[in-house]
Design a protein around this motif. Sequence first.
Motif, PDB file in Angstrom:
ATOM      1  N   ASP A   1      -0.431   5.374  -0.979  1.00  0.00           N
ATOM      2  CA  ASP A   1       0.417   6.450  -0.552  1.00  0.00           C
ATOM      3  C   ASP A   1      -0.278   7.247   0.227  1.00  0.00           C
ATOM      4  O   ASP A   1       0.163   7.709   1.251  1.00  0.00           O
ATOM      5  CB  ASP A   1       1.089   6.811  -1.753  1.00  0.00           C
ATOM      6  CG  ASP A   1       1.961   5.843  -2.533  1.00  0.00           C
ATOM      7  OD1 ASP A   1       2.272   4.923  -1.972  1.00  0.00           O
ATOM      8  OD2 ASP A   1       2.116   6.255  -3.747  1.00  0.00           O
ATOM      9  N   ALA A   2      -1.578   7.683  -0.189  1.00  0.00           N
ATOM     10  CA  ALA A   2      -2.376   8.643   0.395  1.00  0.00           C
ATOM     11  C   ALA A   2      -2.776   8.104   1.794  1.00  0.00           C
ATOM     12  O   ALA A   2      -2.651   8.838   2.987  1.00  0.00           O
ATOM     13  CB  ALA A   2      -3.643   9.159  -0.255  1.00  0.00           C
ATOM     14  N   ALA A   3      -3.180   6.946   1.853  1.00  0.00           N
ATOM     15  CA  ALA A   3      -3.380   6.354   3.386  1.00  0.00           C
ATOM     16  C   ALA A   3      -2.320   6.188   4.210  1.00  0.00           C
ATOM     17  O   ALA A   3      -2.550   6.575   5.563  1.00  0.00           O
ATOM     18  CB  ALA A   3      -4.054   4.951   3.101  1.00  0.00           C
ATOM     19  N   GLU A   4      -1.108   5.887   3.770  1.00  0.00           N
ATOM     20  CA  GLU A   4       0.036   5.837   4.309  1.00  0.00           C
ATOM     21  C   GLU A   4       0.553   7.154   5.124  1.00  0.00           C
ATOM     22  O   GLU A   4       0.709   7.330   6.294  1.00  0.00           O
ATOM     23  CB  GLU A   4       1.104   5.254   3.893  1.00  0.00           C
ATOM     24  CG  GLU A   4       2.591   5.207   4.417  1.00  0.00           C
ATOM     25  CD  GLU A   4       2.355   4.319   5.665  1.00  0.00           C
ATOM     26  OE1 GLU A   4       3.226   4.764   6.651  1.00  0.00           O
ATOM     27  OE2 GLU A   4       1.624   3.342   5.738  1.00  0.00           O
ATOM     28  N   LEU A   5       0.219   8.271   4.496  1.00  0.00           N
ATOM     29  CA  LEU A   5       0.436   9.511   4.690  1.00  0.00           C
ATOM     30  C   LEU A   5      -0.504  10.038   5.662  1.00  0.00           C
ATOM     31  O   LEU A   5      -0.171  10.693   6.767  1.00  0.00           O
ATOM     32  CB  LEU A   5       0.434  10.664   3.325  1.00  0.00           C
ATOM     33  CG  LEU A   5       0.773  12.163   3.990  1.00  0.00           C
ATOM     34  CD1 LEU A   5       1.503  12.678   2.556  1.00  0.00           C
ATOM     35  CD2 LEU A   5      -0.370  12.797   4.208  1.00  0.00           C
ATOM     36  N   LEU A   6      -1.809   9.873   5.644  1.00  0.00           N
ATOM     37  CA  LEU A   6      -2.966  10.103   6.629  1.00  0.00           C
ATOM     38  C   LEU A   6      -2.716   9.250   7.864  1.00  0.00           C
ATOM     39  O   LEU A   6      -2.792   9.785   9.161  1.00  0.00           O
ATOM     40  CB  LEU A   6      -4.164   9.658   5.917  1.00  0.00           C
ATOM     41  CG  LEU A   6      -4.715  10.676   4.698  1.00  0.00           C
ATOM     42  CD1 LEU A   6      -6.035  10.304   4.159  1.00  0.00           C
ATOM     43  CD2 LEU A   6      -4.542  11.982   5.132  1.00  0.00           C
ATOM     44  N   ARG A   7      -1.903   8.021   7.852  1.00  0.00           N
ATOM     45  CA  ARG A   7      -2.071   7.467   9.123  1.00  0.00           C
ATOM     46  C   ARG A   7      -0.813   8.259   9.994  1.00  0.00           C
ATOM     47  O   ARG A   7      -0.809   7.976  11.204  1.00  0.00           O
ATOM     48  CB  ARG A   7      -1.593   5.874   8.815  1.00  0.00           C
ATOM     49  CG  ARG A   7      -2.443   5.255   8.589  1.00  0.00           C
ATOM     50  CD  ARG A   7      -2.274   3.516   8.593  1.00  0.00           C
ATOM     51  NE  ARG A   7      -1.221   3.314   7.577  1.00  0.00           N
ATOM     52  CZ  ARG A   7      -1.767   2.589   6.272  1.00  0.00           C
ATOM     53  NH1 ARG A   7      -3.192   2.615   6.243  1.00  0.00           N
ATOM     54  NH2 ARG A   7      -1.182   2.542   5.559  1.00  0.00           N
ATOM     55  N   ARG A   8      -0.099   8.705   9.341  1.00  0.00           N
ATOM     56  CA  ARG A   8       1.005   9.604   9.981  1.00  0.00           C
ATOM     57  C   ARG A   8       0.625  10.696  10.677  1.00  0.00           C
ATOM     58  O   ARG A   8       1.365  11.282  11.620  1.00  0.00           O
ATOM     59  CB  ARG A   8       2.242   9.676   9.219  1.00  0.00           C
ATOM     60  CG  ARG A   8       2.889   8.590   8.618  1.00  0.00           C
ATOM     61  CD  ARG A   8       4.355   8.899   7.878  1.00  0.00           C
ATOM     62  NE  ARG A   8       4.434   9.613   6.856  1.00  0.00           N
ATOM     63  CZ  ARG A   8       4.330   9.219   5.738  1.00  0.00           C
ATOM     64  NH1 ARG A   8       4.526   7.839   5.356  1.00  0.00           N
ATOM     65  NH2 ARG A   8       4.426  10.266   4.711  1.00  0.00           N
ATOM     66  N   THR A   9      -0.487  11.198  10.488  1.00  0.00           N
ATOM     67  CA  THR A   9      -0.963  12.559  10.978  1.00  0.00           C
ATOM     68  C   THR A   9      -1.678  12.157  12.248  1.00  0.00           C
ATOM     69  O   THR A   9      -1.798  13.181  13.231  1.00  0.00           O
ATOM     70  CB  THR A   9      -2.047  13.204  10.163  1.00  0.00           C
ATOM     71  OG1 THR A   9      -3.322  12.131  10.123  1.00  0.00           O
ATOM     72  CG2 THR A   9      -1.406  13.320   8.576  1.00  0.00           C
ATOM     73  N   SER A  10      -1.987  10.923  12.731  1.00  0.00           N
ATOM     74  CA  SER A  10      -2.824  10.542  13.978  1.00  0.00           C
ATOM     75  C   SER A  10      -4.253  11.383  14.192  1.00  0.00           C
ATOM     76  O   SER A  10      -4.417  11.570  15.320  1.00  0.00           O
ATOM     77  CB  SER A  10      -1.670  10.723  15.045  1.00  0.00           C
ATOM     78  OG  SER A  10      -1.278  12.077  15.065  1.00  0.00           O
ATOM     79  N   LYS A  11      -4.613  11.820  12.901  1.00  0.00           N
ATOM     80  CA  LYS A  11      -5.887  12.458  13.263  1.00  0.00           C
ATOM     81  C   LYS A  11      -7.039  11.462  12.899  1.00  0.00           C
ATOM     82  O   LYS A  11      -6.759  10.707  11.790  1.00  0.00           O
ATOM     83  CB  LYS A  11      -6.128  13.766  12.353  1.00  0.00           C
ATOM     84  CG  LYS A  11      -5.050  14.690  12.678  1.00  0.00           C
ATOM     85  CD  LYS A  11      -5.105  15.984  11.799  1.00  0.00           C
ATOM     86  CE  LYS A  11      -4.006  16.987  12.132  1.00  0.00           C
ATOM     87  NZ  LYS A  11      -4.138  18.179  11.396  1.00  0.00           N
TER      88      LYS A  11
ATOM     89  N   GLY B   1      -6.328  -0.424   5.795  1.00  0.00           N
ATOM     90  CA  GLY B   1      -6.215  -0.584   7.416  1.00  0.00           C
ATOM     91  C   GLY B   1      -7.367  -0.118   8.144  1.00  0.00           C
ATOM     92  O   GLY B   1      -7.249   0.617   9.195  1.00  0.00           O
ATOM     93  N   ALA B   2      -8.477   0.404   7.197  1.00  0.00           N
ATOM     94  CA  ALA B   2      -9.681   0.925   7.946  1.00  0.00           C
ATOM     95  C   ALA B   2     -10.505   0.135   8.507  1.00  0.00           C
ATOM     96  O   ALA B   2     -10.615  -0.899   8.551  1.00  0.00           O
ATOM     97  CB  ALA B   2     -10.640   1.687   6.697  1.00  0.00           C
ATOM     98  N   ASP B   3     -10.884   0.817   9.868  1.00  0.00           N
ATOM     99  CA  ASP B   3     -11.678   0.047  10.841  1.00  0.00           C
ATOM    100  C   ASP B   3     -13.123  -0.333  10.323  1.00  0.00           C
ATOM    101  O   ASP B   3     -13.965  -1.124  10.403  1.00  0.00           O
ATOM    102  CB  ASP B   3     -11.881   0.686  12.068  1.00  0.00           C
ATOM    103  CG  ASP B   3     -10.502   0.531  12.814  1.00  0.00           C
ATOM    104  OD1 ASP B   3      -9.757  -0.460  12.580  1.00  0.00           O
ATOM    105  OD2 ASP B   3     -10.230   1.652  13.519  1.00  0.00           O
TER     106      ASP B   3
END
Length: 453
Positions: A102-112, A137-139
Amino acid sequence: MKPVVAIVGRPNVGKSTLFNRIVRERRALVADVPGVTRDRLYQEVEWNGRVFLLVDTGGFEPTCQEGLLSLMREQTELAIEEADIIIFVLDVRDGLTPSDRDAAELLRRTSKPVHYVVNKVDGPRWDAQAMEFYELGADRLHLISAKHGRGVTELLEAVTERLPLASPKEEPGPEEVIRVAVVGRPNVGKSSLVNRLCGTARSLVSPEPGTTHDAVDTEIRWHGRRFLLIDTAGIRKKARTRIPLEKYCVIKALRSIDRAHVALLLVDATEGATDQDAKIGSYIVERGRGCIVLANKWDLVPKDSRTHDDFVSDLKEGLRHLEFAPVMTVSALTGQRLGRILGQVMEVYRSWTQRIPTSRLNPPFRRWVEEHPPPLYKGRRIKFYYCTQAEIAPPTFVAFTNCPEGVQQSYIRYLVRRTREEFGFEGAPIRFQLRERAQNEIRASRSRAQGRA
Protein backbone atom coordinates in the motif's frame (compact mmCIF):
# COMPACT_ATOMS: atom_id res chain seq x y z
CA MET A 1 16.34 25.98 -0.13
CA LYS A 2 18.25 22.76 0.56
CA PRO A 3 16.92 19.55 -1.02
CA VAL A 4 14.83 17.44 1.35
CA VAL A 5 15.31 13.67 1.68
CA ALA A 6 12.59 11.87 3.66
CA ILE A 7 12.96 8.43 5.25
CA VAL A 8 9.60 6.59 5.33
CA GLY A 9 8.36 3.08 6.06
CA ARG A 10 6.33 0.95 8.43
CA PRO A 11 6.94 1.12 12.21
CA ASN A 12 10.08 -0.58 13.52
CA VAL A 13 11.80 -1.22 10.18
CA GLY A 14 14.90 0.74 11.24
CA LYS A 15 14.22 4.26 9.92
CA SER A 16 15.63 6.04 12.97
CA THR A 17 18.67 3.74 13.07
CA LEU A 18 19.37 4.68 9.44
CA PHE A 19 18.78 8.36 10.24
CA ASN A 20 21.29 8.22 13.10
CA ARG A 21 23.78 6.36 10.93
CA ILE A 22 23.63 9.01 8.20
CA VAL A 23 23.82 12.03 10.52
CA ARG A 24 26.53 10.28 12.58
CA GLU A 25 24.98 10.90 15.97
CA ARG A 26 22.16 9.55 18.15
CA ARG A 27 19.78 12.28 17.02
CA ALA A 28 16.64 10.11 16.92
CA LEU A 29 15.41 7.76 19.65
CA VAL A 30 15.82 4.08 18.88
CA ALA A 31 14.12 1.21 20.72
CA ASP A 32 13.01 -2.28 19.79
CA VAL A 33 9.32 -1.36 19.95
CA PRO A 34 7.07 0.07 17.22
CA GLY A 35 6.05 3.71 17.24
CA VAL A 36 9.05 5.28 19.01
CA THR A 37 9.42 8.06 16.41
CA ARG A 38 6.18 9.98 15.99
CA ASP A 39 7.10 13.43 14.68
CA ARG A 40 9.32 14.55 11.84
CA LEU A 41 13.00 15.06 12.75
CA TYR A 42 15.21 17.24 10.55
CA GLN A 43 19.00 17.28 10.31
CA GLU A 44 21.30 18.92 7.79
CA VAL A 45 23.69 16.44 6.16
CA GLU A 46 26.72 17.05 3.95
CA TRP A 47 27.92 14.22 1.73
CA ASN A 48 30.59 14.51 -0.97
CA GLY A 49 30.09 18.26 -1.34
CA ARG A 50 26.30 18.03 -1.43
CA VAL A 51 24.09 19.35 1.38
CA PHE A 52 20.53 18.24 2.07
CA LEU A 53 17.97 18.07 4.88
CA LEU A 54 17.33 14.53 6.08
CA VAL A 55 13.90 13.87 7.60
CA ASP A 56 13.06 10.98 9.92
CA THR A 57 9.36 10.10 10.14
CA GLY A 58 7.06 8.01 12.28
CA GLY A 59 5.84 4.56 11.31
CA PHE A 60 3.67 4.72 8.19
CA GLU A 61 0.50 2.61 8.08
CA PRO A 62 -1.34 3.80 4.94
CA THR A 63 -4.70 2.22 5.78
CA CYS A 64 -4.92 3.37 9.41
CA GLN A 65 -7.66 5.98 9.79
CA GLU A 66 -7.92 6.58 13.54
CA GLY A 67 -5.90 6.87 16.72
CA LEU A 68 -2.22 7.73 17.12
CA LEU A 69 -1.14 5.76 14.05
CA SER A 70 -3.40 7.89 11.84
CA LEU A 71 -1.74 11.05 13.20
CA MET A 72 1.67 9.52 12.56
CA ARG A 73 0.52 8.75 9.01
CA GLU A 74 -0.45 12.40 8.51
CA GLN A 75 3.01 13.52 9.65
CA THR A 76 4.62 11.09 7.18
CA GLU A 77 2.41 12.33 4.34
CA LEU A 78 3.52 15.90 5.08
CA ALA A 79 7.16 14.77 4.92
CA ILE A 80 6.51 13.03 1.58
CA GLU A 81 4.82 16.13 0.22
CA GLU A 82 7.78 18.41 1.00
CA ALA A 83 10.47 15.87 0.06
CA ASP A 84 12.50 15.99 -3.14
CA ILE A 85 13.78 12.42 -2.71
CA ILE A 86 12.26 9.56 -0.69
CA ILE A 87 14.04 6.65 1.01
CA PHE A 88 11.49 3.84 1.45
CA VAL A 89 12.74 1.44 4.15
CA LEU A 90 11.61 -2.21 4.22
CA ASP A 91 12.39 -5.01 6.68
CA VAL A 92 13.90 -8.18 5.24
CA ARG A 93 13.07 -10.09 8.45
CA ASP A 94 9.33 -9.39 8.12
CA GLY A 95 9.25 -9.96 4.39
CA LEU A 96 6.91 -8.17 2.00
CA THR A 97 3.72 -7.13 3.83
CA PRO A 98 0.37 -5.70 2.62
CA SER A 99 1.28 -2.39 4.28
CA ASP A 100 4.50 -2.27 2.23
CA ARG A 101 2.45 -2.76 -0.96
CA ASP A 102 0.00 0.00 0.00
CA ALA A 103 2.82 2.38 0.85
CA ALA A 104 4.63 1.63 -2.42
CA GLU A 105 1.45 2.36 -4.36
CA LEU A 106 1.07 5.71 -2.61
CA LEU A 107 4.72 6.60 -3.29
CA ARG A 108 4.36 5.77 -6.99
CA ARG A 109 1.58 8.36 -7.24
CA THR A 110 3.93 11.10 -5.98
CA SER A 111 6.13 10.87 -9.13
CA LYS A 112 9.16 11.65 -6.93
CA PRO A 113 12.41 9.66 -6.94
CA VAL A 114 12.03 6.72 -4.53
CA HIS A 115 14.96 4.62 -3.32
CA TYR A 116 13.82 1.18 -2.14
CA VAL A 117 15.95 0.17 0.84
CA VAL A 118 15.81 -3.32 2.36
CA ASN A 119 17.13 -3.06 5.90
CA LYS A 120 18.50 -5.59 8.41
CA VAL A 121 20.40 -7.47 5.70
CA ASP A 122 23.20 -8.24 8.11
CA GLY A 123 24.94 -10.80 5.90
CA PRO A 124 24.87 -12.56 2.52
CA ARG A 125 22.42 -15.19 3.78
CA TRP A 126 19.65 -12.54 3.73
CA ASP A 127 20.36 -11.37 0.15
CA ALA A 128 18.20 -13.99 -1.54
CA GLN A 129 15.23 -13.30 0.74
CA ALA A 130 15.44 -9.59 -0.10
CA MET A 131 14.75 -10.29 -3.77
CA GLU A 132 11.00 -10.61 -3.13
CA PHE A 133 10.80 -6.82 -2.71
CA TYR A 134 11.30 -6.43 -6.47
CA GLU A 135 7.56 -7.19 -6.63
CA LEU A 136 7.01 -3.56 -5.59
CA GLY A 137 8.22 -2.45 -9.02
CA ALA A 138 11.62 -1.16 -7.93
CA ASP A 139 14.33 -0.82 -10.58
CA ARG A 140 16.97 -1.28 -7.91
CA LEU A 141 17.04 -2.47 -4.30
CA HIS A 142 19.57 -1.15 -1.81
CA LEU A 143 20.44 -3.95 0.61
CA ILE A 144 21.71 -2.42 3.84
CA SER A 145 22.20 -2.95 7.53
CA ALA A 146 21.60 0.42 9.21
CA LYS A 147 22.76 -1.02 12.52
CA HIS A 148 26.15 -2.17 11.20
CA GLY A 149 26.58 0.34 8.33
CA ARG A 150 26.55 -2.21 5.52
CA GLY A 151 25.54 -0.64 2.19
CA VAL A 152 24.82 2.83 3.64
CA THR A 153 27.66 4.50 1.73
CA GLU A 154 26.39 3.11 -1.59
CA LEU A 155 22.87 4.28 -0.70
CA LEU A 156 24.06 7.82 -0.01
CA GLU A 157 25.97 7.92 -3.28
CA ALA A 158 22.82 6.95 -5.15
CA VAL A 159 20.65 9.44 -3.25
CA THR A 160 23.00 12.39 -3.76
CA GLU A 161 24.25 11.76 -7.29
CA ARG A 162 21.65 14.11 -8.82
CA LEU A 163 21.79 16.75 -6.10
CA PRO A 164 23.58 20.02 -6.91
CA LEU A 165 26.91 20.81 -5.30
CA ALA A 166 26.58 23.04 -2.25
CA SER A 167 27.14 26.76 -2.75
CA PRO A 168 29.98 28.39 -0.80
CA LYS A 169 28.89 29.05 2.76
CA GLU A 170 27.84 32.60 3.51
CA GLU A 171 29.38 34.43 6.44
CA PRO A 172 27.05 34.25 9.45
CA GLY A 173 25.11 37.42 10.18
CA PRO A 174 25.52 39.46 13.36
CA GLU A 175 22.46 37.84 14.92
CA GLU A 176 22.44 34.13 15.68
CA VAL A 177 19.38 31.92 15.74
CA ILE A 178 17.63 32.12 19.11
CA ARG A 179 17.08 28.54 20.32
CA VAL A 180 13.85 28.16 22.30
CA ALA A 181 13.02 24.93 24.16
CA VAL A 182 9.34 24.34 24.95
CA VAL A 183 9.26 22.21 28.11
CA GLY A 184 6.79 21.07 30.73
CA ARG A 185 4.83 18.14 32.09
CA PRO A 186 3.00 15.78 29.69
CA ASN A 187 -0.20 17.07 28.09
CA VAL A 188 0.15 20.75 28.97
CA GLY A 189 -0.02 21.81 25.31
CA LYS A 190 3.62 22.06 24.20
CA SER A 191 3.09 20.67 20.70
CA SER A 192 -0.10 22.70 20.20
CA LEU A 193 1.84 25.84 21.09
CA VAL A 194 4.66 25.00 18.67
CA ASN A 195 2.19 24.31 15.88
CA ARG A 196 0.48 27.65 16.50
CA LEU A 197 3.77 29.55 16.46
CA CYS A 198 4.84 27.75 13.27
CA GLY A 199 1.48 28.20 11.57
CA THR A 200 1.45 24.52 10.57
CA ALA A 201 0.94 21.04 12.04
CA ARG A 202 4.67 20.65 12.74
CA SER A 203 4.29 18.38 15.78
CA LEU A 204 1.86 15.58 16.42
CA VAL A 205 -0.96 16.57 18.81
CA SER A 206 -3.20 14.15 20.70
CA PRO A 207 -5.16 14.22 23.98
CA GLU A 208 -3.12 11.18 24.99
CA PRO A 209 -0.31 12.19 27.38
CA GLY A 210 3.24 11.50 26.20
CA THR A 211 2.52 11.85 22.47
CA THR A 212 5.83 13.58 21.72
CA HIS A 213 8.92 11.40 22.18
CA ASP A 214 11.77 13.17 20.40
CA ALA A 215 12.91 16.78 20.62
CA VAL A 216 11.52 18.24 17.38
CA ASP A 217 13.36 21.26 15.92
CA THR A 218 11.62 23.83 13.72
CA GLU A 219 13.20 27.04 12.45
CA ILE A 220 10.91 30.02 11.88
CA ARG A 221 11.39 33.71 11.15
CA TRP A 222 9.52 36.44 13.01
CA HIS A 223 9.99 40.17 12.37
CA GLY A 224 13.25 39.45 10.56
CA ARG A 225 14.69 37.35 13.41
CA ARG A 226 15.33 33.60 13.25
CA PHE A 227 14.13 31.28 15.99
CA LEU A 228 14.66 27.54 16.45
CA LEU A 229 11.67 26.09 18.32
CA ILE A 230 12.43 22.83 20.13
CA ASP A 231 9.33 20.82 21.00
CA THR A 232 10.11 18.27 23.72
CA ALA A 233 8.62 15.25 25.42
CA GLY A 234 6.68 15.81 28.63
CA ILE A 235 8.92 15.49 31.69
CA ARG A 236 7.25 13.13 34.15
CA LYS A 237 8.03 12.62 37.80
CA LYS A 238 10.94 10.23 38.25
CA ALA A 239 8.75 7.76 40.18
CA ARG A 240 6.35 7.56 37.22
CA THR A 241 9.09 7.03 34.62
CA ARG A 242 9.31 3.25 34.54
CA ILE A 243 10.01 1.92 31.06
CA PRO A 244 13.38 2.69 29.40
CA LEU A 245 11.76 4.58 26.50
CA GLU A 246 10.18 7.09 28.88
CA LYS A 247 13.54 7.63 30.57
CA TYR A 248 15.16 8.29 27.20
CA CYS A 249 12.42 10.81 26.37
CA VAL A 250 13.04 12.71 29.61
CA ILE A 251 16.79 12.72 28.95
CA LYS A 252 16.19 14.13 25.45
CA ALA A 253 13.94 16.85 26.89
CA LEU A 254 16.53 17.85 29.49
CA ARG A 255 19.27 17.91 26.87
CA SER A 256 17.07 20.23 24.81
CA ILE A 257 17.18 22.70 27.70
CA ASP A 258 20.99 22.42 27.64
CA ARG A 259 21.19 23.51 23.99
CA ALA A 260 18.54 26.25 24.23
CA HIS A 261 19.05 29.92 24.95
CA VAL A 262 15.56 30.48 26.35
CA ALA A 263 13.17 27.90 27.84
CA LEU A 264 9.40 28.29 27.69
CA LEU A 265 8.04 26.47 30.74
CA LEU A 266 4.41 25.53 30.09
CA VAL A 267 2.14 24.97 33.06
CA ASP A 268 -1.53 24.03 33.03
CA ALA A 269 -3.49 27.12 34.06
CA THR A 270 -6.37 24.95 35.27
CA GLU A 271 -4.05 23.24 37.78
CA GLY A 272 -1.56 25.97 38.69
CA ALA A 273 2.06 25.28 39.61
CA THR A 274 2.79 21.70 40.67
CA ASP A 275 5.84 20.20 42.37
CA GLN A 276 6.93 18.77 39.02
CA ASP A 277 6.70 22.22 37.38
CA ALA A 278 8.95 23.54 40.14
CA LYS A 279 11.48 20.74 39.55
CA ILE A 280 11.60 21.49 35.83
CA GLY A 281 12.03 25.17 36.67
CA SER A 282 14.92 24.43 39.01
CA TYR A 283 16.65 22.48 36.23
CA ILE A 284 16.30 25.50 33.92
CA VAL A 285 17.94 27.66 36.60
CA GLU A 286 20.73 25.12 37.18
CA ARG A 287 21.53 25.13 33.47
CA GLY A 288 21.55 28.95 33.46
CA ARG A 289 18.95 29.38 30.73
CA GLY A 290 16.63 32.31 30.18
CA CYS A 291 13.04 31.46 31.07
CA ILE A 292 9.45 32.52 30.43
CA VAL A 293 6.56 30.83 32.26
CA LEU A 294 3.52 30.28 30.05
CA ALA A 295 0.25 29.41 31.77
CA ASN A 296 -1.54 27.57 28.96
CA LYS A 297 -5.27 26.74 28.73
CA TRP A 298 -6.12 30.17 30.13
CA ASP A 299 -9.38 30.04 28.14
CA LEU A 300 -10.62 27.30 30.52
CA VAL A 301 -10.08 29.32 33.72
CA PRO A 302 -13.18 31.03 35.24
CA LYS A 303 -12.35 34.73 35.61
CA ASP A 304 -13.24 37.87 37.50
CA SER A 305 -11.46 41.21 37.96
CA ARG A 306 -8.80 39.72 40.30
CA THR A 307 -8.26 36.33 38.64
CA HIS A 308 -5.14 37.23 36.65
CA ASP A 309 -3.24 39.00 39.44
CA ASP A 310 -4.10 36.35 42.03
CA PHE A 311 -3.13 33.56 39.64
CA VAL A 312 0.26 35.10 38.80
CA SER A 313 0.96 35.68 42.50
CA ASP A 314 0.15 32.06 43.37
CA LEU A 315 2.18 30.81 40.40
CA LYS A 316 5.28 32.75 41.44
CA GLU A 317 4.84 31.42 44.98
CA GLY A 318 4.85 27.86 43.62
CA LEU A 319 7.84 28.53 41.32
CA ARG A 320 10.14 30.37 43.70
CA HIS A 321 13.26 29.46 41.73
CA LEU A 322 11.79 31.38 38.80
CA GLU A 323 10.92 34.67 40.49
CA PHE A 324 12.92 36.41 37.74
CA ALA A 325 10.88 34.86 34.90
CA PRO A 326 8.02 36.81 33.28
CA VAL A 327 4.63 35.06 33.38
CA MET A 328 2.21 35.06 30.45
CA THR A 329 -1.31 33.62 30.41
CA VAL A 330 -1.98 32.12 26.99
CA SER A 331 -4.15 29.66 25.11
CA ALA A 332 -2.62 27.51 22.39
CA LEU A 333 -6.16 26.44 21.43
CA THR A 334 -7.60 29.92 20.80
CA GLY A 335 -4.34 31.77 20.08
CA GLN A 336 -4.81 34.16 23.00
CA ARG A 337 -1.66 36.30 23.50
CA LEU A 338 0.51 33.93 21.44
CA GLY A 339 1.56 36.86 19.25
CA ARG A 340 3.46 38.34 22.19
CA ILE A 341 5.55 35.28 23.03
CA LEU A 342 8.39 35.69 20.53
CA GLY A 343 8.72 39.38 21.38
CA GLN A 344 9.11 38.40 25.02
CA VAL A 345 11.65 35.74 24.00
CA MET A 346 13.74 38.43 22.30
CA GLU A 347 13.63 40.59 25.45
CA VAL A 348 14.74 37.67 27.63
CA TYR A 349 17.50 36.78 25.16
CA ARG A 350 18.76 40.37 25.27
CA SER A 351 18.80 40.23 29.07
CA TRP A 352 20.55 36.85 29.01
CA THR A 353 23.33 38.20 26.77
CA GLN A 354 23.54 41.69 28.37
CA ARG A 355 26.94 42.87 29.60
CA ILE A 356 27.35 45.71 32.10
CA PRO A 357 30.70 47.56 31.91
CA THR A 358 32.68 47.54 35.14
CA SER A 359 32.76 51.34 35.24
CA ARG A 360 28.97 51.42 35.13
CA LEU A 361 28.49 48.57 37.58
CA ASN A 362 30.67 49.66 40.51
CA PRO A 363 29.10 52.99 41.55
CA PRO A 364 25.69 51.37 42.29
CA PHE A 365 27.44 48.29 43.71
CA ARG A 366 29.29 50.41 46.28
CA ARG A 367 26.03 52.19 47.12
CA TRP A 368 24.25 48.87 47.76
CA VAL A 369 27.00 47.74 50.14
CA GLU A 370 27.01 51.08 51.98
CA GLU A 371 23.21 51.10 52.36
CA HIS A 372 23.12 47.54 53.63
CA PRO A 373 26.58 46.24 54.70
CA PRO A 374 27.01 42.51 55.33
CA PRO A 375 26.97 41.36 58.97
CA LEU A 376 30.23 40.74 60.82
CA TYR A 377 31.82 37.32 60.47
CA LYS A 378 33.53 36.05 63.65
CA GLY A 379 33.89 39.63 64.77
CA ARG A 380 35.52 40.55 61.47
CA ARG A 381 34.22 43.30 59.18
CA ILE A 382 33.60 42.14 55.61
CA LYS A 383 34.84 44.52 52.90
CA PHE A 384 33.85 44.52 49.24
CA TYR A 385 36.45 46.05 46.92
CA TYR A 386 34.81 45.99 43.53
CA CYS A 387 32.57 43.91 41.24
CA THR A 388 32.79 42.97 37.59
CA GLN A 389 30.68 40.99 35.15
CA ALA A 390 32.77 37.98 34.16
CA GLU A 391 30.42 36.27 31.70
CA ILE A 392 27.14 36.53 29.81
CA ALA A 393 24.63 33.79 28.97
CA PRO A 394 23.91 33.57 31.88
CA PRO A 395 25.02 36.90 33.41
CA THR A 396 27.74 36.05 35.93
CA PHE A 397 29.18 38.61 38.33
CA VAL A 398 32.30 38.33 40.47
CA ALA A 399 32.64 40.43 43.63
CA PHE A 400 36.06 40.68 45.31
CA THR A 401 36.08 40.67 49.11
CA ASN A 402 38.42 40.11 52.01
CA CYS A 403 36.35 37.20 53.40
CA PRO A 404 34.23 35.21 50.89
CA GLU A 405 33.38 32.49 53.41
CA GLY A 406 31.77 35.06 55.71
CA VAL A 407 29.17 36.27 53.18
CA GLN A 408 25.81 34.59 53.76
CA GLN A 409 23.57 33.35 50.95
CA SER A 410 20.89 35.81 52.02
CA TYR A 411 23.32 38.67 51.31
CA ILE A 412 24.14 37.25 47.87
CA ARG A 413 20.39 37.15 47.15
CA TYR A 414 20.27 40.81 48.21
CA LEU A 415 23.01 41.68 45.70
CA VAL A 416 21.21 39.75 42.94
CA ARG A 417 17.95 41.57 43.70
CA ARG A 418 19.61 45.00 43.62
CA THR A 419 21.35 44.10 40.36
CA ARG A 420 17.98 43.29 38.79
CA GLU A 421 16.44 46.51 40.11
CA GLU A 422 19.28 48.56 38.63
CA PHE A 423 19.95 46.80 35.31
CA GLY A 424 16.91 44.66 34.51
CA PHE A 425 17.91 41.13 33.41
CA GLU A 426 14.25 40.08 33.18
CA GLY A 427 13.96 36.36 32.51
CA ALA A 428 17.69 35.69 32.98
CA PRO A 429 19.15 33.87 36.00
CA ILE A 430 21.97 35.86 37.62
CA ARG A 431 24.98 34.15 39.14
CA PHE A 432 27.02 35.93 41.80
CA GLN A 433 30.46 34.61 42.77
CA LEU A 434 32.81 35.80 45.51
CA ARG A 435 36.59 35.83 45.38
CA GLU A 436 39.26 36.83 47.85
CA ARG A 437 42.03 39.23 46.90
CA ALA A 438 44.93 40.83 48.75
CA GLN A 439 45.06 44.63 48.81
CA ASN A 440 47.90 44.97 46.28
CA GLU A 441 46.12 42.61 43.84
CA ILE A 442 42.92 44.60 44.27
CA ARG A 443 44.49 47.81 43.04
CA ALA A 444 46.10 46.17 40.00
CA SER A 445 42.96 44.22 39.04
CA ARG A 446 40.73 47.27 39.44
CA SER A 447 43.01 49.26 37.15
CA ARG A 448 42.97 46.56 34.45
CA ALA A 449 39.18 46.12 34.66
CA GLN A 450 38.50 49.86 34.37
CA GLY A 451 40.93 50.07 31.44
CA ARG A 452 39.02 47.34 29.56
CA ALA A 453 35.69 49.07 30.29
